[in-house]
Design an enzyme around this catalytic site. Structure first.
Site, mmCIF file in Angstrom:
data_model
loop_
_atom_site.group_PDB
_atom_site.id
_atom_site.type_symbol
_atom_site.label_atom_id
_atom_site.label_comp_id
_atom_site.label_asym_id
_atom_site.label_seq_id
_atom_site.Cartn_x
_atom_site.Cartn_y
_atom_site.Cartn_z
ATOM 1 N N HIS A 79 0.710 -1.121 0.009
ATOM 2 C CA HIS A 79 -0.024 0.130 0.129
ATOM 3 C C HIS A 79 0.905 1.348 -0.044
ATOM 4 O O HIS A 79 0.496 2.364 -0.746
ATOM 5 C CB HIS A 79 -1.011 0.197 1.269
ATOM 6 C CG HIS A 79 -1.857 -1.033 1.252
ATOM 7 N ND1 HIS A 79 -2.740 -1.374 2.397
ATOM 8 C CD2 HIS A 79 -2.134 -2.157 0.142
ATOM 9 C CE1 HIS A 79 -3.550 -2.399 2.097
ATOM 10 N NE2 HIS A 79 -3.146 -2.843 0.738
ATOM 11 N N HIS A 236 -9.067 -1.973 -5.597
ATOM 12 C CA HIS A 236 -7.713 -2.377 -4.695
ATOM 13 C C HIS A 236 -7.030 -3.366 -5.220
ATOM 14 O O HIS A 236 -5.798 -3.327 -5.204
ATOM 15 C CB HIS A 236 -8.423 -3.105 -3.245
ATOM 16 C CG HIS A 236 -7.375 -3.226 -2.383
ATOM 17 N ND1 HIS A 236 -6.908 -2.171 -1.632
ATOM 18 C CD2 HIS A 236 -6.484 -4.431 -2.097
ATOM 19 C CE1 HIS A 236 -5.848 -2.757 -0.800
ATOM 20 N NE2 HIS A 236 -5.940 -4.063 -1.026
ATOM 21 N N ASP A 240 -2.828 -2.724 -5.518
ATOM 22 C CA ASP A 240 -1.859 -3.695 -4.984
ATOM 23 C C ASP A 240 -0.851 -3.791 -6.400
ATOM 24 O O ASP A 240 0.331 -4.047 -6.065
ATOM 25 C CB ASP A 240 -2.610 -4.999 -4.486
ATOM 26 C CG ASP A 240 -3.033 -5.319 -3.482
ATOM 27 O OD1 ASP A 240 -2.670 -4.105 -2.555
ATOM 28 O OD2 ASP A 240 -3.507 -5.883 -3.127
ATOM 29 N N HIS A 263 -0.499 -11.018 -5.695
ATOM 30 C CA HIS A 263 0.962 -10.625 -5.506
ATOM 31 C C HIS A 263 2.139 -11.682 -6.190
ATOM 32 O O HIS A 263 2.915 -11.279 -6.554
ATOM 33 C CB HIS A 263 1.227 -10.597 -4.010
ATOM 34 C CG HIS A 263 0.424 -9.468 -3.282
ATOM 35 N ND1 HIS A 263 0.672 -7.952 -3.721
ATOM 36 C CD2 HIS A 263 -0.415 -9.154 -2.368
ATOM 37 C CE1 HIS A 263 -0.075 -7.282 -2.944
ATOM 38 N NE2 HIS A 263 -0.885 -8.215 -1.940
#
Length: 295
Positions: A79, A236, A240, A263
């Site tokens: 973040h 969101h 990321d 991720h």
């Protein structure tokens, strides 16, 4: 797009709770010289080990992006890294007194606000970019990340969750002006109630609450205030993505398109990106402008 590198004009501070550790943590962002990049310093440890936020230092992506070096780790950096990327900060020293960044409200908005209040300072060194010349793709089991040539820095994220409150969502952004602050930074992290309960049983998500995450049961969002955006989940994921891709070390001139990525898959793409050196070149906007004038 920025021709020159930027750092923060002054120090910025915050404190909060780590999402998984549940520990109180204090964090400060300090100015750094040109070509320094983003580095994290563990001031709670002997000799204050410092870790450069680049993809080769990523040691874990299972629950968050974790970097490591000099016998130390720093966890859940995505973040803050997204805020640096979205606001155009190239150089900064982040000092932290624990191994995990504070989750704050679950979005990048508090970090973005800290940075904008501290201000940005233009530096006397040109900003380098990866200019994409040919498409690069990584695809596996229905997931994919592709980057296409583009004159702008653009990101498009597609998600597809078999949940009535989520489903298929797509969001796209061009990183210019106030787009990050207005469209992306307020989107919060999210998870499912049964996963949260299981993680807490395993000693994880100790700091996770409805104040710092969107939580869904089998049918709906259980947060009383609801969503900040209709497509907050996709926003969101894009947030990321910006944080993960910032670990290349310099920004991209190209269009990144992700489908059902996270991720770990984003990091796998970064490794492929560096293997495909014929598909990109490093350059500055100043050099590109001179080349156009001489053509």
């Amino acid at each position: 797009m920025q021709r020159y590198q930027h750092t923060v004009a002054g120090e910025a501070r915050c404190k909060g709770v780590g999402l998984h550790s549940g520990r109180e943590v204090e964090l400060s962002i300090k100015p750094a010289p040109p070509n320094h990049g983003i580095r994290f310093s563990r001031i709670d440890l002997p000799n204050r080990p410092t870790i450069c936020a680049i993809f080769k230092n990523v040691v874990d992506t299972s629950l968050a992006t974790v970097i490591g070096g000099e016998g130390a780790i720093v966890s859940t950096i995505e973040h803050l890294m997204s805020s640096f990327a979205g606001l155009g900060v190239d150089n900064a020293l982040v000092e932290i007194n624990s191994y995990e960044l504070p989750i704050l409200d679950g979005s990048a908005a508090p970090f973005a606000r800290m940075i904008t209040e501290a201000g940005l300072k233009e530096q006397d060194s040109p900003r380098y970019y990866f200019m994409v010349r040919q498409p690069i793709q990584l695809a596996e089991n229905g997931r994919s990340v592709t980057i296409y040539p583009d004159e702008q820095a653009r990101v498009t994220c597609n998600i597809d969750f078999p949940h009535p409150a989520m489903g298929k969502q797509t969001v796209s952004i061009t990183l210019s002006g106030n787009a990050f602050e207005e469209e992306i930074c307020r989107a919060r992290t999210f998870g499912f109630l049964h996963e949260l309960e299981f993680m807490k049983q395993c000693g994880l998500a100790k700091g996770g609450t409805l104040d710092n995450a969107i939580v869904l049961d089998e049918e709906k969002v259980i947060n009383e205030e609801g969503l900040r955006f209709e497509d907050e989940f996709a926003r969101h994921k894009l947030l990321d993505c910006l944080g993960d891709f910032s670990l290349l070390g310099i920004p991209i001139l190209g269009h990144v398109v992700t489908h059902k990525s996270g991720h770990a898959f984003n990091h796998a793409f970064l490794e492929k990106f560096f293997q495909e050196k014929d598909c990109w070149e490093t350059t500055t906007l100043i050099a590109q402008e001179k080349a156009v004038m001489q053509a």
